[in-house]
Design an enzyme around this catalytic site. Sequence first.
Site, PDB file in Angstrom:
ATOM      1  N   GLY A  83      76.202  68.981  38.130  1.00  0.00           N
ATOM      2  CA  GLY A  83      76.555  67.854  36.735  1.00  0.00           C
ATOM      3  C   GLY A  83      75.787  67.392  35.729  1.00  0.00           C
ATOM      4  O   GLY A  83      76.088  67.298  34.728  1.00  0.00           O
ATOM      5  N   ARG A 110      84.859  69.487  37.833  1.00  0.00           N
ATOM      6  CA  ARG A 110      84.618  68.362  37.334  1.00  0.00           C
ATOM      7  C   ARG A 110      84.864  67.538  36.134  1.00  0.00           C
ATOM      8  O   ARG A 110      84.621  68.601  35.305  1.00  0.00           O
ATOM      9  CB  ARG A 110      83.136  67.702  38.023  1.00  0.00           C
ATOM     10  CG  ARG A 110      82.835  68.131  39.146  1.00  0.00           C
ATOM     11  CD  ARG A 110      81.521  67.746  39.664  1.00  0.00           C
ATOM     12  NE  ARG A 110      81.379  66.409  39.400  1.00  0.00           N
ATOM     13  CZ  ARG A 110      79.345  66.083  38.940  1.00  0.00           C
ATOM     14  NH1 ARG A 110      79.003  66.959  40.461  1.00  0.00           N
ATOM     15  NH2 ARG A 110      79.364  64.879  38.834  1.00  0.00           N
ATOM     16  N   SER A 152      78.588  56.228  32.630  1.00  0.00           N
ATOM     17  CA  SER A 152      78.093  57.390  32.839  1.00  0.00           C
ATOM     18  C   SER A 152      76.668  57.638  32.115  1.00  0.00           C
ATOM     19  O   SER A 152      76.648  57.484  31.290  1.00  0.00           O
ATOM     20  CB  SER A 152      79.067  58.400  32.880  1.00  0.00           C
ATOM     21  OG  SER A 152      78.282  59.413  32.187  1.00  0.00           O
ATOM     22  N   ASP A 300      75.369  56.454  43.742  1.00  0.00           N
ATOM     23  CA  ASP A 300      75.585  57.570  44.586  1.00  0.00           C
ATOM     24  C   ASP A 300      74.943  57.116  45.730  1.00  0.00           C
ATOM     25  O   ASP A 300      74.394  58.131  46.800  1.00  0.00           O
ATOM     26  CB  ASP A 300      74.018  58.352  43.843  1.00  0.00           C
ATOM     27  CG  ASP A 300      74.625  59.690  42.835  1.00  0.00           C
ATOM     28  OD1 ASP A 300      75.525  59.290  42.347  1.00  0.00           O
ATOM     29  OD2 ASP A 300      73.219  59.896  41.875  1.00  0.00           O
ATOM     30  N   LYS A 327      82.432  63.212  41.778  1.00  0.00           N
ATOM     31  CA  LYS A 327      81.319  63.281  41.916  1.00  0.00           C
ATOM     32  C   LYS A 327      81.848  64.875  42.695  1.00  0.00           C
ATOM     33  O   LYS A 327      82.850  65.533  42.539  1.00  0.00           O
ATOM     34  CB  LYS A 327      80.548  62.210  43.331  1.00  0.00           C
ATOM     35  CG  LYS A 327      80.732  60.813  42.503  1.00  0.00           C
ATOM     36  CD  LYS A 327      79.446  60.774  40.982  1.00  0.00           C
ATOM     37  CE  LYS A 327      79.679  59.890  40.673  1.00  0.00           C
ATOM     38  NZ  LYS A 327      78.926  59.449  39.335  1.00  0.00           N
ATOM     39  N   ARG A 331      84.241  61.297  46.773  1.00  0.00           N
ATOM     40  CA  ARG A 331      83.568  60.716  48.086  1.00  0.00           C
ATOM     41  C   ARG A 331      84.351  59.309  48.417  1.00  0.00           C
ATOM     42  O   ARG A 331      83.479  59.000  49.458  1.00  0.00           O
ATOM     43  CB  ARG A 331      82.092  60.363  47.009  1.00  0.00           C
ATOM     44  CG  ARG A 331      81.659  61.406  47.635  1.00  0.00           C
ATOM     45  CD  ARG A 331      79.970  60.905  47.196  1.00  0.00           C
ATOM     46  NE  ARG A 331      79.337  62.185  46.321  1.00  0.00           N
ATOM     47  CZ  ARG A 331      77.821  62.314  45.554  1.00  0.00           C
ATOM     48  NH1 ARG A 331      77.461  61.240  44.907  1.00  0.00           N
ATOM     49  NH2 ARG A 331      77.349  63.302  45.282  1.00  0.00           N
TER      50      ARG A 331
HETATM   51  C1  S3P Z   1      72.982  60.673  37.314  1.00  0.00           C
HETATM   52  C2  S3P Z   1      73.560  60.109  36.224  1.00  0.00           C
HETATM   53  C3  S3P Z   1      74.371  60.177  37.421  1.00  0.00           C
HETATM   54  C4  S3P Z   1      74.865  59.951  39.138  1.00  0.00           C
HETATM   55  C5  S3P Z   1      74.843  61.292  38.985  1.00  0.00           C
HETATM   56  C6  S3P Z   1      73.124  61.935  37.544  1.00  0.00           C
HETATM   57  C7  S3P Z   1      71.863  61.353  35.756  1.00  0.00           C
HETATM   58  O1  S3P Z   1      76.584  60.290  37.526  1.00  0.00           O
HETATM   59  O2  S3P Z   1      76.106  59.999  39.621  1.00  0.00           O
HETATM   60  O3  S3P Z   1      74.352  61.715  40.864  1.00  0.00           O
HETATM   61  O4  S3P Z   1      71.290  62.093  36.100  1.00  0.00           O
HETATM   62  O5  S3P Z   1      72.192  60.701  34.692  1.00  0.00           O
HETATM   63  P1  S3P Z   1      77.758  59.776  36.060  1.00  0.00           P
HETATM   64  O6  S3P Z   1      76.035  59.748  34.310  1.00  0.00           O
HETATM   65  O7  S3P Z   1      78.874  60.807  35.944  1.00  0.00           O
HETATM   66  O8  S3P Z   1      77.589  58.070  36.173  1.00  0.00           O
END
Ligand code: S3P
Length: 412
Positions: A83, A110, A152, A300, A327, A331
């Site tokens: 993601g 997602r 986020s 996480d 996620k 989860r």
């Molecule tokens: C991340 C942000 C979080 C986290 C993901 C990594 C990042 O996600 O859960 O594992 O590297 O910016 P979200 O931005 O969707 O909260």
Amino acid sequence: MPIRADLRFSVPGDKSVSHRALMFGAMAEGTTRIRGLLDAEDVGRTERAVVQLGARVARVGGEVLVTGDPWHHAGRIDCGNSGTTARLLLGALAGRAGAVLVGDASLSRRPMRRVLTPLAAMGARCEGGPTLPITVVAAPLRAGDFRAEVASAQVKSAVLLAGLAADGETSWTEPTPTRDHTERMLLGMGAPLLSVSGEGGTRLTVRRGGLSAGNLVVPGDISSAAFWFVAAAIAGVSLTIEGVGVNPTRTGVLDVLRRMGADVEIEPLGGVEPIANVTVRGRGLRGVEIAGAEVPTLIDELPILAIAAAFAEGETVVRDAAELRVKESDRVAAVVAGLRAMGVDADARPDGFVMRGGCEGGGAAIVESHGDHRIAMAFSIAGLFRRVAVSETASIATSYPDFLARLAGVGA
Ligand code: S3P
């Protein structure tokens, strides 16, 4: 005592920081040197993407060198399960270069609208969606002024990266802080970025500007260390992880373990991304409540904290964590189903779960990981303390390829 006492080791590099180091290095002028880059599938996706876009990546004596070049059309970029690769790239590409972003079955489900909406307001041309595959056509961008609708860091980062290629001043306000690796790294690489914190949250403002190559150090990943901290906390032994990242936007897991009754000692070692040796000493654990602004600091880690809670006295309640449902897997559903398979009394809520500590039954619990690395690792840790069979472990390679070897090593 199902794990050895006084273990001391390090964990692989932070995944969030590793993605950014490669991507920002590829956007910068000159050669960026990265120490401690995570070598795992998700980060490999970002590495291949930036090479497709024109950057050069070399490995010299334990360091990864990234040399930026103006980005060109990349064709099809496979973001796999990652993601962070997909969402940050959408923002980075919008004003710079075209590509078609695709992902695996999980990533293709997602939500991407949260990124596409602000980018569209800036003039970005993203076709397809609202989920992957999405085609980005490079377009001139104008500034925007946004307020986070979900907490986020990925969406915040996408907008800031687009803002670096836009006319005017782009602002992003987040009422609840999320991981700030992007801001720290961009500032270190000379980006025209301003951060002002006040009552309404933090307002970030960025102008068009280039990045200069830097020397980046990736800390150990606290999200990977969390598995061992919880194992020590349950086992009632002392364990130290060396050189782990303790950026305050990521350390919620340590605060929760303290509230559950564990001793946590932090020996700071400095750094732009602060690094420390962290020791967790277990003792009888008790249930806790996790909610509000704390949630993004441990989002996480909620699957592994659920395992800590399964071996704790009393009730644990997780609220304000609806993001868990989108996620790598849902989860909330995966954790609750796994806990129930272990004989734990657990109930799903739209934004979290409620559970009472205590695992019953001696038979093997069969737990479905849904191809989600953090679910597979969390329930593997539970397997140190009672019999658990996890449906697959291949997904673990996305973030922590050596996890199973270490798991075998920590066992008494
Ligand atoms: C991340 C942000 C979080 C986290 C993901 C990594 C990042 O996600 O859960 O594992 O590297 O910016 P979200 O931005 O969707 O909260």
